[in-house]
Design a protein around this motif. Sequence first.
Motif: not given
Length: 900
Positions: A583-591
């Motif tokens: 989940s963190l990786a998904w949000r980090a990729e988005t940012v």
Amino acid sequence: MSFPHPALHASHSGIWIATAEGTRAVSRGEAIGIASETPVILLNAALTGQRLGYADLSGLDLLELYAFLFPARFAVPTPKGLARAIDLPVPIQEDAVAAFLRDAAATLLAVPDGDWPEREGAWTAAQSLTRLRWPWAPLIAPRLAKPRVNERWLFSKLPEWEEQPPRPAPRTVPMEPPEAEARLATLTGDGAEERPGQRAYAAAASAAFAPRIVREAPNMVLAEAGTGIGKTLGYLAPASLWAERAGGPVWISTFTKALQRQLSVETQRLFPDAVIRRERVVTRKGRENYLCLLNLEDALQGGFAGRAAILAQLVARWAAYSADGDMVGGDLPGWLPTLFRRNGPAALTDRRGECVYAGCPHYRKCFIEHAARASAQADIVIANHALVMVNAARGRELATRPTRYVFDEGHHLFDAADSMFATALTGAETIELRRWVLGPEAGSRGRRRGLAARLSDVASYDDGGNRAIADAVTAAQGLASEGWLGRVAEGQPFGPVETLLAAVRGLTFARAEQPGDAGYGLETELAEPSPELIEAAAPAAHALDALLRPLVALGRRLEAVLTEAPDWLDGPARARVEGAIASLAWRAETVAAWLSLLARVGGPADPDFVDWLAVDRVEGREYDIGLHRHWLDPTRPFAEIVLKPAHGALVTSATLTGGGNWSVAEARTGAPHLARGPAHFAAASPFDYPDRSEVLIVTDVKRGDIPALANAYARLIMAARGGTLGLFTAIRRLRGVHGRIADRLAREGLALHAQHVDPIDTGTLVDIFRDDPAASLLGTDALRDGVDVPGESLRLVVMEGVPWPKPTVLHAARKLAGGGSAYDDRIVRARLAQAFGRLIRRADDRGAFVLLSAAMPSRLLDAFPPGVAIRRVTLDEAVACVTARLSSDAPIGHGAHEPA
């Protein structure tokens, strides 16, 4: 059973009230007065209220009672559908429906007196619904006997999944075309009709399951199979044979939920035994489709109020009997959430990425985890294009990553990839990220949990984890917050991101606003940005970078926890940490993607991407603002992320080439980006299109003249006596036509339903349309591509005009790169072919396709099947032709064909 409540029925034909004394027609004002003074029996209160122009209409809705009594059982939400579901005579005339509703209420209230499979849990639910003042509770609760022992209900009733050992990698096995043909013969059974096209298709499809020779060069087969070939069994034959021999799963990906349901039915031929079929065939969807048990528990314990709380109780009833917990396209009736308008349905699924995985008390009963684990052991996994791309892009379930894919409805792969790999730095996206990080803020409701609530216990392994959470919480304060739209519109943004959005809005209005603008979305290229936008980009990028750093640090800290494996890290805890990392990786990729987009502001353009600014509006009301980035060719990341790691992929559709050639099909599916070219297969439809159909191009309906357009639709629908699918390229025109002709058709006994008008989900609208040969349905793109209605219920397709693509910034860029007007022509051919494909779904279907456009270019007529009669006619001639063709036993064809 008799009771004093009247029944109210309102349609475009009239309004009726039924009481114990009889039925009478009433005015709209009288009906509203009666409904506001006493509870009335209704069928779909939202739709009835719309017909009356009284949005707040409420009462004793029979659909709610049906959902309580028969959870996970579908019924078409019409008088006819309900009558069949509860075994009552179908009311023939509109004026008989109100009396029928009273009879239906009596029948449903008597259900507890008989043998009732869904009895368990009903008494408990009725007590809760009584406290919530559900209108039916005083009538149904006294008829439910209190169980002698405590009921097993929902959370105690749902089964738990069990851990399975890792599945070994698929074996390398040969796949010969004759073997696929032999498996197909087994599936079709003895005495089945000989279908040479289907046999040839199965043989060609087998090449996608052969062993791969070169790394990152999958065996790719592009197969265009006309309607009626039987492509579903055609690819299930080699797919099932390979899965059986190799011991690996085949993922069959679709674009529409309708095809997913159809595939589930077809797999009964593979595994007739229902228990075995549930083990060997699994349907997978994105987690936002499934009921979240933790969200439901919160709703049941007071997180919801009013009507939303009643919905939660009815969903809980359904969850106890659901096969898979799928709320969108599964066994939850699609009409149930629409009865409650916008209250609650979305909050019962995990749409925000807030899942705590093993930290959830219902983790071992979770519907999503059930599906994921079942698919790891299945032979056939029925998924969708979006889920396949998400799993591949975000690295989930790497150990069970499929090696063989079948992409049905392959003509949609380009659009699915376009959506998946796009970037949108908008107010709505940033406020969602803020909520994900911070959790509940002042005035917010519901079960939102921020990073600290979700991860502080596992992150507290050392100071680094909690420090990263604190830094992320601080940085998230710079994102858009509640009320941002109003502040931006008033020129008073708060914080760096809102300031950026204000600059985007100002530049978009300066360049995109046109005289006579209809109040819909505005956009402009991200080129030559204004000084205000350039000045706002740097602080916004700094704020986003300040958020990205702690998110990355927290992810690394959790990865270290997995590596160090402390004593408390048991199986469930490990699963929770792994889920948090993903989940963190998904949000980090988005940012990170947002930062890349901001770097474009004031800098050089990247030729691989199309960037633009947009203000999203509906009828003049703004609802989002932001910057957008799409791949010029989204099949590039699709090929890199999905296709190259695979060993084989079959991409198939009835309109794969879109009326063009194989180079078009290859370009739309990612084939040019692979080291090895694809194999091609084509089989024409076995249907006799020239005899069973014709195309009429109406030349005297002026474009943009809504009254004339409405008149044309009304006359054509009356000529066909219903059974018409009306397709529009603009919602505004759809609504304008519907408002002018619904009453007119009702006086002829012809029901008219409409997407974007009726408060009913699209899938249910299609079910209603399919169920009534005298009904007609108006809709937009979703109906052009996803409707399968064989038989008399669909005998006329009417399009309002040539379906030219909308001239957006993105389209302009792709048109320039794709050959100019030839690119537009390919899109139109594909859309016409898809629309025409709704008409003839089986050999004995017959009908007409009408295009209301004098400007239809002759060069596009090859979108229709060869030999089909194509004539340019006046509206009077078209009406006469439809009347003659569809009201007699004469063959449909034999008209003059205009040269293509």
